[in-house]
Motif scaffolding. Structure first.
Motif, mmCIF file in Angstrom:
data_model
loop_
_atom_site.group_PDB
_atom_site.id
_atom_site.type_symbol
_atom_site.label_atom_id
_atom_site.label_comp_id
_atom_site.label_asym_id
_atom_site.label_seq_id
_atom_site.Cartn_x
_atom_site.Cartn_y
_atom_site.Cartn_z
ATOM 1 N N SER A 204 74.816 41.038 122.412
ATOM 2 C CA SER A 204 76.145 40.740 121.878
ATOM 3 C C SER A 204 77.256 41.500 122.606
ATOM 4 C CB SER A 204 76.197 41.086 120.387
ATOM 5 O OG SER A 204 75.876 42.460 120.192
ATOM 6 N N ARG A 205 76.888 42.505 123.426
ATOM 7 C CA ARG A 205 77.909 43.322 124.098
ATOM 8 C C ARG A 205 78.004 43.021 125.590
ATOM 9 N NH1 ARG A 205 76.866 49.394 123.116
ATOM 10 N NH2 ARG A 205 78.917 49.500 124.144
ATOM 11 N N TYR A 206 76.856 42.992 126.263
ATOM 12 C CA TYR A 206 76.858 42.830 127.711
ATOM 13 C C TYR A 206 75.795 41.832 128.154
ATOM 14 C CZ TYR A 206 79.430 47.248 127.474
ATOM 15 O OH TYR A 206 80.334 48.218 127.166
ATOM 16 N N CYS A 207 76.069 41.188 129.283
ATOM 17 C CA CYS A 207 75.087 40.298 129.909
ATOM 18 C C CYS A 207 74.281 41.118 130.908
ATOM 19 C CB CYS A 207 75.798 39.133 130.608
ATOM 20 S SG CYS A 207 76.735 38.074 129.508
ATOM 21 N N TRP A 208 73.310 41.833 130.384
ATOM 22 C CA TRP A 208 72.488 42.724 131.194
ATOM 23 C C TRP A 208 71.107 42.818 130.560
ATOM 24 C CZ3 TRP A 208 71.623 44.070 135.753
ATOM 25 C CH2 TRP A 208 70.982 45.247 136.117
ATOM 26 N N GLU B 193 79.821 35.020 125.123
ATOM 27 C CA GLU B 193 80.057 33.961 124.137
ATOM 28 C C GLU B 193 78.945 32.908 124.159
ATOM 29 O OE1 GLU B 193 82.191 34.509 126.686
ATOM 30 O OE2 GLU B 193 83.700 35.816 125.740
ATOM 31 N N ASN B 194 78.565 32.507 125.365
ATOM 32 C CA ASN B 194 77.531 31.485 125.520
ATOM 33 C C ASN B 194 76.202 32.156 125.825
ATOM 34 O OD1 ASN B 194 75.837 29.495 127.125
ATOM 35 N ND2 ASN B 194 77.504 28.160 126.471
ATOM 36 N N LYS B 195 75.186 31.892 125.020
ATOM 37 C CA LYS B 195 73.891 32.556 125.164
ATOM 38 C C LYS B 195 73.230 32.229 126.494
ATOM 39 C CE LYS B 195 70.024 34.600 123.961
ATOM 40 N NZ LYS B 195 69.906 36.066 123.954
ATOM 41 N N VAL C 162 72.574 34.720 129.773
ATOM 42 C CA VAL C 162 71.254 34.937 130.379
ATOM 43 C C VAL C 162 71.319 34.710 131.889
ATOM 44 C CG1 VAL C 162 68.896 34.040 130.509
ATOM 45 C CG2 VAL C 162 69.967 34.391 128.280
ATOM 46 N N VAL C 163 72.035 33.664 132.305
ATOM 47 C CA VAL C 163 72.169 33.371 133.738
ATOM 48 C C VAL C 163 72.907 34.505 134.445
ATOM 49 C CG1 VAL C 163 73.225 31.821 135.420
ATOM 50 C CG2 VAL C 163 72.086 30.875 133.411
ATOM 51 N N ILE C 164 73.983 34.989 133.839
ATOM 52 C CA ILE C 164 74.747 36.098 134.439
ATOM 53 C C ILE C 164 73.886 37.344 134.559
ATOM 54 C CG2 ILE C 164 76.680 37.677 134.061
ATOM 55 C CD1 ILE C 164 78.154 35.286 132.742
ATOM 56 N N ALA C 165 73.151 37.665 133.492
ATOM 57 C CA ALA C 165 72.287 38.852 133.503
ATOM 58 C C ALA C 165 71.199 38.728 134.563
ATOM 59 C CB ALA C 165 71.673 39.057 132.118
ATOM 60 N N ALA C 166 70.617 37.539 134.703
ATOM 61 C CA ALA C 166 69.567 37.332 135.701
ATOM 62 C C ALA C 166 70.132 37.466 137.119
ATOM 63 C CB ALA C 166 68.933 35.958 135.506
ATOM 64 N N LEU C 167 71.333 36.935 137.344
ATOM 65 C CA LEU C 167 71.954 37.054 138.664
ATOM 66 C C LEU C 167 72.318 38.502 138.974
ATOM 67 C CD1 LEU C 167 74.251 33.888 138.730
ATOM 68 C CD2 LEU C 167 72.199 34.295 140.094
ATOM 69 N N LEU C 168 72.828 39.221 137.983
ATOM 70 C CA LEU C 168 73.121 40.644 138.187
ATOM 71 C C LEU C 168 71.846 41.412 138.511
ATOM 72 C CD1 LEU C 168 75.734 41.377 135.371
ATOM 73 C CD2 LEU C 168 76.093 41.687 137.813
ATOM 74 N N HIS C 169 70.784 41.106 137.765
ATOM 75 C CA HIS C 169 69.488 41.732 138.013
ATOM 76 C C HIS C 169 69.043 41.465 139.450
ATOM 77 C CE1 HIS C 169 64.990 42.149 136.695
ATOM 78 N NE2 HIS C 169 65.405 43.191 137.371
ATOM 79 N N GLY D 53 58.120 37.059 131.517
ATOM 80 C CA GLY D 53 57.485 37.979 130.582
ATOM 81 C C GLY D 53 58.269 38.180 129.303
ATOM 82 N N SER D 54 59.575 38.177 129.406
ATOM 83 C CA SER D 54 60.423 38.377 128.212
ATOM 84 C C SER D 54 60.795 37.073 127.527
ATOM 85 C CB SER D 54 61.698 39.118 128.614
ATOM 86 O OG SER D 54 62.488 38.321 129.484
ATOM 87 N N GLN D 55 60.463 35.926 128.170
ATOM 88 C CA GLN D 55 60.824 34.609 127.638
ATOM 89 C C GLN D 55 62.322 34.504 127.362
ATOM 90 O OE1 GLN D 55 58.276 33.865 124.270
ATOM 91 N NE2 GLN D 55 56.425 33.677 125.538
ATOM 92 N N LEU D 56 63.088 35.039 128.285
ATOM 93 C CA LEU D 56 64.569 35.021 128.281
ATOM 94 C C LEU D 56 65.189 35.899 127.201
ATOM 95 C CD1 LEU D 56 65.254 31.191 128.824
ATOM 96 C CD2 LEU D 56 64.809 32.949 130.528
ATOM 97 N N GLU D 57 64.364 36.575 126.394
ATOM 98 C CA GLU D 57 64.901 37.389 125.308
ATOM 99 C C GLU D 57 65.374 38.757 125.787
ATOM 100 O OE1 GLU D 57 65.510 36.417 122.237
ATOM 101 O OE2 GLU D 57 64.759 34.430 122.761
ATOM 102 N N GLY D 58 64.961 39.139 126.980
ATOM 103 C CA GLY D 58 65.331 40.456 127.484
ATOM 104 C C GLY D 58 66.603 40.466 128.304
#
Length: 304
Positions: free
Chosen positions: A132-136, A58-60, A64-71, A123-128
């Motif tokens: 809309s489906r998953y924080c990954w 829901e929150n962009k 991004v924070v969740i995806a970065a932490l998972l990464h 490198g992705s400037q947070l766009e990667g």
């Protein structure tokens, strides 16, 4: 559903492994045990976040924070697996001093993932990160995860091949029958697979939707990684079992010592009571009543 159930078992197995290793740490203290604990910590955090936060899109910024932490935590898992592989190679091959500082391993395990995530974010400037489906990861940012994972799996696969080859050519294994060799080999592979990340090979083989069999194997083996670590590095680990036996023996000896001390105290107390009662009886028995003598002194005046 398979991933949810498997991850739940994996988190439980990893958490129990951490608890048992820390509780019996004085008996199983080693660099490998420490790396196993670090691996379980990274696994617990990564799988918990995967189960609870991967779909919160829901929150962009939050996504991004969740995806970065998972990464980061998934990469930390693999980097710690690489450290375990190197530690195994050092122990088997004795390439250099196995008593080298463990800080280097921890720096690789937790520091390298931070560098990779930072480079991927920049490198992705947070766009990667996130969609809309998953924080990954998505698009080209996926290479920030796939490339390091493939490199680590390749190194660990080479280490496993070398270790298994040395194990089967050792003098100890040559004395065993073919059946015993097969059992030892299967057991060794099962113990190494979950801590070296080799089950992720099924993920590579499941790149096509037609290969659904490998997709199921990938989901099952990787979601149950923590449970496999618990089974092969706690339940079937001779060092842990010996530590448990020592702890139980110490507890039994301590309990028996307390019981014997208590019984001695009770017997001493009863002996003291008997002695006191005997002394009282002797005092009563040998107590004489001395008669009082009444002497009448005659009156001198009367006699005179």
């Amino acid at each position: 559903m398979i991933s949810i159930i498997g991850c739940s078992f994996s988190i439980t197995g990893a958490f129990v492994t951490i608890f048992i290793y820390l509780y019996f740490w004085r008996y199983i203290k080693s660099r490998r045990s420490s790396l196993v604990v670090h691996l379980c910590i990274a696994l617990c955090v990564a799988y918990l976040m995967f189960l609870t936060a991967v779909e919160h899109t829901e929150n962009k910024i939050g996504c991004v924070v969740i995806a970065a932490l998972l990464h980061y935590f998934f990469l930390a898992m693999f980097c710690i697996m690489l450290c375990l592989g190197i530690d195994l190679a050092v122990a088997i091959l004795d390439v250099f001093n196995s008593r080298s500082s463990s800080a280097v391993f921890y720096l690789v395990g937790w520091g390298v993932p931070a560098i990779i995530v930072g480079i991927t974010l920049g490198g992705s400037q947070l766009e990667g990160y996130g969609d809309s489906r998953y924080c990954w990861l998505r698009n080209a940012s996926l290479y920030g995860f796939i490339v390091p994972v493939l490199c680590i799996i390749s190194v660990n696969l080479i280490i496993v091949i070398i270790v298994m080859r040395m194990m089967f050519t050792s003098a100890f294994m040559e004395k065993k029958t073919l059946k015993e060799k097969t059992i030892s080999g299967v057991r060794g592979m099962c113990a190494l697979l979950p801590i070296l990340g080799l089950t992720w090979v099924f993920g590579i083989l499941s790149f096509s939707e037609d290969l659904i069999f490998f997709q199921y194997l990938f989901a099952i083996f990787n979601s149950l990684q923590g449970l496999f670590i618990f089974l092969f590095h706690v339940v079937l680990n001779n060092q842990v079992r010996q530590a448990v036996a020592k702890k139980i023996k110490q507890h039994e000896s301590k309990t028996s010592f307390n019981k014997s001390s208590k019984s001695k105290f009770v017997s001493n107390s009863s002996s003291e009571d008997v002695l006191n009662s005997m002394s009282e009886e002797s005092t009563v028995s040998y107590k004489y009543n001395i008669p009082r003598l009444s002497l009448k002194i005659p009156d001198n005046k009367t006699q005179l």
